[in-house]
Design a protein around this motif. Structure first.
Motif, PDB file in Angstrom:
ATOM      1  N   GLN A 144       0.818  -1.215   0.000  1.00 57.49           N
ATOM      2  CA  GLN A 144       0.000   0.000   0.000  1.00 57.49           C
ATOM      3  C   GLN A 144       0.854   1.267   0.000  1.00 57.49           C
ATOM      4  O   GLN A 144       0.472   2.273  -0.601  1.00 57.49           O
ATOM      5  N   VAL A 145       2.008   1.218   0.654  1.00 55.30           N
ATOM      6  CA  VAL A 145       2.892   2.388   0.718  1.00 55.30           C
ATOM      7  C   VAL A 145       3.634   2.592  -0.608  1.00 55.30           C
ATOM      8  O   VAL A 145       3.949   3.718  -0.997  1.00 55.30           O
ATOM      9  N   GLY A 146       3.921   1.470  -1.302  1.00 52.20           N
ATOM     10  CA  GLY A 146       4.640   1.559  -2.572  1.00 52.20           C
ATOM     11  C   GLY A 146       6.141   1.452  -2.438  1.00 52.20           C
ATOM     12  O   GLY A 146       6.876   1.672  -3.399  1.00 52.20           O
ATOM     13  N   GLN A 147       6.612   1.091  -1.245  1.00 49.33           N
ATOM     14  CA  GLN A 147       8.035   0.878  -0.983  1.00 49.33           C
ATOM     15  C   GLN A 147       8.181  -0.339  -0.083  1.00 49.33           C
ATOM     16  O   GLN A 147       7.266  -0.676   0.674  1.00 49.33           O
ATOM     17  N   CYS A 148       9.341  -0.986  -0.147  1.00 47.83           N
ATOM     18  CA  CYS A 148       9.648  -2.105   0.736  1.00 47.83           C
ATOM     19  C   CYS A 148      10.762  -1.718   1.698  1.00 47.83           C
ATOM     20  O   CYS A 148      11.515  -0.771   1.447  1.00 47.83           O
ATOM     21  N   LYS A 149      10.866  -2.435   2.804  1.00 48.85           N
ATOM     22  CA  LYS A 149      11.986  -2.257   3.705  1.00 48.85           C
ATOM     23  C   LYS A 149      13.281  -2.548   2.933  1.00 48.85           C
ATOM     24  O   LYS A 149      13.280  -3.375   2.038  1.00 48.85           O
ATOM     25  N   PRO A 150      14.354  -1.863   3.240  1.00 48.13           N
ATOM     26  CA  PRO A 150      14.572  -0.953   4.375  1.00 48.13           C
ATOM     27  C   PRO A 150      14.262   0.512   4.084  1.00 48.13           C
ATOM     28  O   PRO A 150      14.761   1.386   4.794  1.00 48.13           O
ATOM     29  N   ASP A 151      13.449   0.810   3.072  1.00 48.45           N
ATOM     30  CA  ASP A 151      13.140   2.201   2.768  1.00 48.45           C
ATOM     31  C   ASP A 151      12.524   2.879   4.004  1.00 48.45           C
ATOM     32  O   ASP A 151      11.630   2.315   4.647  1.00 48.45           O
ATOM     33  N   PRO A 152      12.978   4.076   4.339  1.00 55.40           N
ATOM     34  CA  PRO A 152      12.471   4.736   5.540  1.00 55.40           C
ATOM     35  C   PRO A 152      10.988   5.076   5.478  1.00 55.40           C
ATOM     36  O   PRO A 152      10.358   5.315   6.515  1.00 55.40           O
ATOM     37  N   ALA A 153      10.408   5.081   4.291  1.00 62.10           N
ATOM     38  CA  ALA A 153       9.003   5.478   4.157  1.00 62.10           C
ATOM     39  C   ALA A 153       8.087   4.621   5.015  1.00 62.10           C
ATOM     40  O   ALA A 153       7.117   5.128   5.602  1.00 62.10           O
ATOM     41  N   LEU A 154       8.362   3.327   5.114  1.00 56.96           N
ATOM     42  CA  LEU A 154       7.480   2.459   5.895  1.00 56.96           C
ATOM     43  C   LEU A 154       7.531   2.798   7.376  1.00 56.96           C
ATOM     44  O   LEU A 154       6.494   2.907   8.045  1.00 56.96           O
ATOM     45  N   TYR A 155       8.742   2.975   7.901  1.00 59.77           N
ATOM     46  CA  TYR A 155       8.893   3.268   9.323  1.00 59.77           C
ATOM     47  C   TYR A 155       8.318   4.643   9.663  1.00 59.77           C
ATOM     48  O   TYR A 155       7.637   4.820  10.673  1.00 59.77           O
ATOM     49  N   LEU A 156       8.586   5.609   8.796  1.00 61.33           N
ATOM     50  CA  LEU A 156       8.120   6.963   9.053  1.00 61.33           C
ATOM     51  C   LEU A 156       6.611   7.078   8.895  1.00 61.33           C
ATOM     52  O   LEU A 156       5.962   7.883   9.571  1.00 61.33           O
ATOM     53  N   THR A 157       6.030   6.264   8.021  1.00 60.15           N
ATOM     54  CA  THR A 157       4.569   6.229   7.901  1.00 60.15           C
ATOM     55  C   THR A 157       3.940   5.782   9.211  1.00 60.15           C
ATOM     56  O   THR A 157       2.949   6.365   9.680  1.00 60.15           O
ATOM     57  N   ALA A 158       4.516   4.749   9.830  1.00 60.14           N
ATOM     58  CA  ALA A 158       4.001   4.284  11.120  1.00 60.14           C
ATOM     59  C   ALA A 158       4.110   5.380  12.169  1.00 60.14           C
ATOM     60  O   ALA A 158       3.162   5.621  12.945  1.00 60.14           O
ATOM     61  N   CYS A 159       5.247   6.065  12.201  1.00 62.05           N
ATOM     62  CA  CYS A 159       5.439   7.150  13.174  1.00 62.05           C
ATOM     63  C   CYS A 159       4.429   8.267  12.955  1.00 62.05           C
ATOM     64  O   CYS A 159       3.845   8.791  13.917  1.00 62.05           O
ATOM     65  N   GLN A 160       4.215   8.636  11.705  1.00 64.00           N
ATOM     66  CA  GLN A 160       3.273   9.714  11.402  1.00 64.00           C
ATOM     67  C   GLN A 160       1.862   9.350  11.849  1.00 64.00           C
ATOM     68  O   GLN A 160       1.144  10.190  12.411  1.00 64.00           O
TER      69      GLN A 160
END
Length: 235
Positions: A144-160
């Motif tokens: 759904q995010v359009g990126q896989c780990k270790p891209d920071p987008a996944l972690y930062l999405t959770a934080c947001q």
């Protein structure tokens, strides 16, 4: 005040036991008219392309997989195979016995919980039916995010979504997809789950150079969190 305000988990191999493709996947290959070995090879080498969601929905993605495998099934066969694959991935998913108790205990301690998972279309569809679902404050899926780990987008999405800073979060994972390195680069504290059954876990792009803290069971997450509370109180 605890040092951590949230604990975020990988899903497959972390909240679940080790994953291997089970016999239910044979039915998907049969529906597509594709040799099982060929379908497995294509699925393995295209995992990250599929897990970004960029190939379209589940049906479009499976059509693309079929093209890579050199087969061209009918529309009806593809639809049936999508349903078959959903059932097969669900059948491969067995929650760890301590997943629900640990998530519940973390929430009782006032911490937020969540999942950050590299996955294809199946997990977002069936996770709401699992016993862990009511205990997760946030669910972040690569498809759904359009990126896989270790891209920071996944972690930062959770934080947001939690309205927290990365340093407020502890990340727990088995180490696939360079996820531990990714979590640390995003600013989180990361620990590796090295449960005995993970020797047989299906994993891509393992975090083999990571040398950080290791836990043997999910329950040890509670010890880690409690130790942080004690240290914070002493300070």
């Amino acid at each position: 005040m605890p040092s951590y305000q949230a604990v975020l988990f990988d899903f497959f191999g972390t909240l679940t036991r080790s994953v291997q493709r089970g016999v239910a996947h044979l039915g998907t290959a049969e529906l597509l008219g594709c040799p099982t070995d060929t379908l497995t090879e294509v699925l393995n080498r295209t995992y990250y392309e599929r897990a970004t969601g960029r190939l379209g929905n589940a049906e479009a993605t499976l059509r693309w997989v079929c093209a890579q495998a050199g087969v061209h099934p009918s529309d009806h066969a593809v639809r049936a195979a999508v349903a078959s694959r959903h059932r097969a991935v669900r059948a491969d998913t067995r929650l760890r016995a301590d997943a629900v108790p640990v998530l519940a205990a973390l929430r009782q301690r006032g911490l937020h919980t969540g999942v950050i998972s590299d996955c294809t279309h199946e997990l977002p569809a069936f996770l709401p039916q699992l016993a862990v679902a009511p205990l997760l404050d946030v669910r972040v899926f690569s498809v759904q995010v359009g990126q896989c780990k270790p891209d920071p987008a996944l972690y930062l999405t959770a934080c947001q979504r939690l309205r927290l800073a990365p340093q407020d979060c502890l990340y727990v994972g088995d180490g696939g997809s360079q996820e531990l390195t990714g979590a640390e680069r995003a600013g989180m504290t990361a620990v590796r789950l090295a449960a005995p059954d993970l020797g047989e876990h299906m994993v891509f792009n393992a975090d083999r150079e990571w040398r950080g803290p290791t836990l043997g069971t999910l329950r040890e997450v509670l010890d880690l969190v409690d130790a942080q509370v004690v240290r914070a109180g002493a300070g």
